[in-house]
Design a protein around this motif. Structure first.
Motif, short mmCIF file in Angstrom:
data_model
loop_
_atom_site.label_atom_id
_atom_site.label_comp_id
_atom_site.label_asym_id
_atom_site.label_seq_id
_atom_site.Cartn_x
_atom_site.Cartn_y
_atom_site.Cartn_z
N LEU A 1 -37.56 19.30 -20.44
CA LEU A 1 -37.35 17.90 -20.78
C LEU A 1 -37.08 16.98 -19.60
CD1 LEU A 1 -35.20 17.55 -23.91
CD2 LEU A 1 -37.43 16.66 -23.47
N GLU A 2 -36.35 17.42 -18.69
CA GLU A 2 -35.95 16.65 -17.55
C GLU A 2 -37.32 16.41 -16.62
OE1 GLU A 2 -31.58 18.38 -16.68
OE2 GLU A 2 -33.11 18.60 -15.06
N VAL A 3 -38.13 17.61 -16.61
CA VAL A 3 -39.32 17.42 -15.66
C VAL A 3 -40.46 16.46 -16.38
CG1 VAL A 3 -40.78 18.73 -14.50
CG2 VAL A 3 -38.51 19.39 -14.39
N HIS A 4 -40.76 17.13 -17.64
CA HIS A 4 -42.00 16.48 -18.29
C HIS A 4 -41.87 15.65 -19.37
CE1 HIS A 4 -44.22 19.74 -16.12
NE2 HIS A 4 -43.43 20.66 -16.77
N GLY A 5 -40.31 15.24 -19.84
CA GLY A 5 -40.26 14.36 -20.59
C GLY A 5 -40.56 12.94 -20.12
N PRO A 6 -40.40 12.53 -18.89
CA PRO A 6 -40.82 11.09 -18.59
C PRO A 6 -42.50 11.05 -18.44
CG PRO A 6 -39.38 11.77 -17.01
CD PRO A 6 -39.55 13.06 -18.22
N LEU A 7 -43.19 12.20 -18.64
CA LEU A 7 -44.68 12.22 -18.54
C LEU A 7 -45.12 12.02 -19.95
CD1 LEU A 7 -47.57 13.12 -17.65
CD2 LEU A 7 -47.03 15.41 -18.20
N VAL A 8 -44.21 12.77 -20.83
CA VAL A 8 -44.76 12.68 -22.27
C VAL A 8 -44.07 11.35 -22.94
CG1 VAL A 8 -44.11 13.65 -24.90
CG2 VAL A 8 -44.58 15.25 -22.63
N TRP A 9 -43.25 10.94 -22.48
CA TRP A 9 -42.93 9.54 -22.91
C TRP A 9 -43.79 8.51 -22.47
CZ3 TRP A 9 -40.22 7.52 -26.67
CH2 TRP A 9 -39.46 6.34 -26.52
N GLY A 10 -44.28 8.57 -21.26
CA GLY A 10 -45.24 7.60 -20.86
C GLY A 10 -46.39 7.49 -21.84
N ILE A 11 -47.06 9.00 -21.69
CA ILE A 11 -48.10 8.91 -22.80
C ILE A 11 -48.24 8.26 -24.08
CG2 ILE A 11 -49.62 10.60 -23.86
CD1 ILE A 11 -49.26 12.35 -21.41
N VAL A 12 -46.95 8.68 -24.69
CA VAL A 12 -46.66 8.00 -26.02
C VAL A 12 -46.49 6.55 -25.95
CG1 VAL A 12 -44.85 8.15 -27.85
CG2 VAL A 12 -45.59 10.00 -26.79
N ARG A 13 -45.71 5.85 -25.06
CA ARG A 13 -45.35 4.80 -25.00
C ARG A 13 -46.65 3.80 -24.54
NH1 ARG A 13 -42.21 1.95 -27.46
NH2 ARG A 13 -40.88 0.82 -25.99
N ARG A 14 -47.67 4.21 -24.15
CA ARG A 14 -48.95 3.62 -23.55
C ARG A 14 -49.45 3.41 -25.00
NH1 ARG A 14 -48.80 6.33 -19.23
NH2 ARG A 14 -49.99 8.07 -19.69
N GLN A 15 -49.41 4.04 -26.04
CA GLN A 15 -50.20 3.81 -27.17
C GLN A 15 -49.41 3.28 -28.43
OE1 GLN A 15 -53.33 4.44 -27.59
NE2 GLN A 15 -53.67 5.11 -25.51
N VAL A 16 -47.93 3.68 -28.15
CA VAL A 16 -46.93 3.28 -29.53
C VAL A 16 -46.09 2.36 -29.18
CG1 VAL A 16 -45.49 4.46 -31.28
CG2 VAL A 16 -47.50 5.68 -30.65
N SER A 17 -46.21 1.07 -29.47
CA SER A 17 -45.16 0.17 -29.12
C SER A 17 -43.83 0.20 -29.75
CB SER A 17 -45.85 -1.34 -29.21
OG SER A 17 -46.14 -1.55 -30.76
N ASP A 18 -43.89 0.68 -30.95
CA ASP A 18 -42.53 0.68 -31.52
C ASP A 18 -41.77 1.80 -31.18
OD1 ASP A 18 -41.03 0.08 -34.26
OD2 ASP A 18 -40.88 2.15 -34.17
N HIS A 19 -40.35 1.40 -30.77
CA HIS A 19 -39.63 2.40 -29.89
C HIS A 19 -39.23 3.52 -30.70
CE1 HIS A 19 -37.04 3.42 -26.33
NE2 HIS A 19 -36.28 4.05 -27.41
N GLY A 20 -38.58 3.22 -32.08
CA GLY A 20 -38.27 4.15 -33.05
C GLY A 20 -39.26 5.38 -33.23
N ALA A 21 -40.70 4.68 -33.46
CA ALA A 21 -41.96 5.44 -33.73
C ALA A 21 -42.13 6.37 -32.66
CB ALA A 21 -43.02 4.76 -34.21
N ALA A 22 -41.98 5.90 -31.42
CA ALA A 22 -42.45 6.52 -30.24
C ALA A 22 -41.27 7.63 -29.81
CB ALA A 22 -42.39 5.60 -29.25
N GLU A 23 -40.25 7.64 -30.35
CA GLU A 23 -39.00 8.47 -30.26
C GLU A 23 -39.51 9.74 -31.17
OE1 GLU A 23 -35.02 7.61 -30.30
OE2 GLU A 23 -35.02 6.78 -28.35
#
Lengths: 206, 238
Positions: free
Chosen positions: A42-64
């Protein structure tokens, strides 16, 4: 263009970007029930996954929620990753992208395609030396792409730009951006296959 | 279309599948060609996209989310419950109660305050007037304010008939041709008083980059995923 080429080619050069990222592997340990590996992953790849998701999903809760689903799939399918076929980071990025696309298709009621995981079951024993999507070979393949394709890949993958943003940046019509990215991907696959004669389209043995 | 042309078309659509940019018609076409040609998705394309995506821009991972994804550490020595534990717990609870009394309630900005802040801080924010349609919505009016940079926006509406949330709800749609042909769901809302003005935050479910129009429809309670636009209340467009 020079920058685009350097970025695109550099990104698959492990020693160029983040050596520790690919040097440390987690999925096999996670498959063995190692919670510390999950935390580290999670530490290493979490930011990558979060970046991929957030570029497409603007709603923070849905992105989580979506990120949680992605990592749940990664945890559950950790044993399916074959290091002989793809890097861990590439595998995780692939799952994140796929699940995000599925999420958007559900939201927009686009017809859903069969889950990719159904096709990801690679029979044991097919992995063999020479089948891996080797990063050095990938780097050479990307170097051979046309200048225009490298530029579009750079904008889409390195800078995370949507088709619309690329159209605005380059002045190309939206449809042309879409077509060029698709054809660029096909072109990259052709170049890869020339370098990986034993690789089949399913990623398994011929 | 010859078989070779169909093969070529399938290749292009399959690349679109891996990139995630197929629209509804293309998805149907992919399915049809897949069945006709006996072709499956090419996983090499997906793996290739994964490797390319692996170096895409990262973002700061939400701290709270990590706790939801990883189980609590196992195998730690269990703390023995001793006789004083009850007293310690009671003391903690008393402390918490005392703290709560001193806490100042957190102020959450109202929609009006948030809208005004957006207008102050985002000079480039898009502002478009709403115009009502016909019948009971003919007098509807208002304004939409939207910031692409902040992905934040507000509706200010007047003279929209109040709705019974058990019967129907209003829903906002954001038309963004730079995305695809489907408008983005901007959230559902209710109007309690028809006179207004009332300020409603936009709850865009997907990123919006170049909105061309904002459309309010009346839908069943909870809204719909895709509107048939049978009852269009008001429209704001560039």
């Amino acid at each position: 263009l020079h920058d685009a080429k350097d970025d695109l080619v550099g990104k698959v050069n492990v020693s160029n970007s983040s050596p520790s990222v690919d040097a440390e592997t987690f999925l096999s340990r996670i498959a063995g029930g190692d919670d510390d590996a999950m935390r580290r992953c999670l530490e290493v790849h979490g930011p990558l996954v979060w970046g991929i998701v957030r570029r497409q999903v603007s709603d923070h809760g849905a992105a989580e929620d979506l990120t949680q689903e992605i990592f749940t799939e990664i945890w559950k399918g950790a044993s399916k990753h074959d290091p002989g076929l793809s890097s861990e980071r590439g595998y995780i990025a692939m799952i994140a992208r796929r699940r995000t696309i599925d999420w958007i298709r559900q939201r927009t009621r686009l017809p859903e395609l069969a889950p990719l995981t159904e096709h990801m079951e690679i029979p044991a024993g097919v992995a063999a030396p020479g089948l891996m999507l080797d990063r050095e070979i990938l780097r050479h393949a990307l170097e051979s792409l046309s200048e225009e394709t490298r530029r579009l890949f750079h904008l889409h993958f390195d800078r995370g730009m949507s088709h619309g943003e690329i159209a605005a940046e380059t002045g190309l019509p939206l449809g042309s951006v879409k077509t060029a990215l698709r054809r660029g991907l096909i072109e990259a696959r052709v170049l890869l296959k020339r370098r990986l004669p034993v690789m089949t389209s399913e990623g398994g043995a011929p | 279309m010859t078989r070779e042309e169909k093969e070529a078309r399938f290749e292009e659509l399959d690349a679109g599948r891996a990139l995630g940019d197929l629209d509804a018609e293309e998805t149907a076409e992919w399915e049809k060609l897949s069945a006709f040609l006996g072709r499956k998705p090419d996983l090499l394309l997906d793996r290739l996209v994964g490797e390319l995506e692996a170096s895409s821009p990262a973002a700061i991972f939400p701290a709270g989310l990590a706790g939801r994804l990883v189980p609590a550490p196992r195998g730690r020595p269990r703390i023995r419950v001793v006789a004083w534990a009850g007293w310690a717990l009671a003391a903690c609870l008393l402390g918490l109660l005392a703290l709560r009394k001193e806490e100042t309630p957190r102020t959450v900005p109202t929609a009006v305050e948030s809208r005004d802040a957006l207008l102050r801080e985002e000079s480039q924010a898009l502002r478009l007037p709403f115009a009502g349609t016909v019948g009971e919505f003919a007098l509807a009016e208002g304004e939409v304010i939207w910031s692409d940079a902040r992905q934040e926006g507000y509706l200010t509406l007047s003279h929209i008939p109040s709705n019974d949330p058990g019967e129907s709800q209003y829903q906002l749609w954001i038309v963004d041709p730079s995305r695809d042909e489907f408008p983005v769901d901007g959230g559902v809302f209710n109007i309690g008083s028809s006179a207004g003005p009332i300020v409603i935050p936009i709850d865009a479910k997907l990123p919006v980059h170049a909105p061309a129009a904002f459309v309010i429809t009346e839908e069943k309670p909870g809204g719909v995923v895709r509107s048939k636009q049978e009852i269009v209340v008001a429209v704001a467009k560039r």
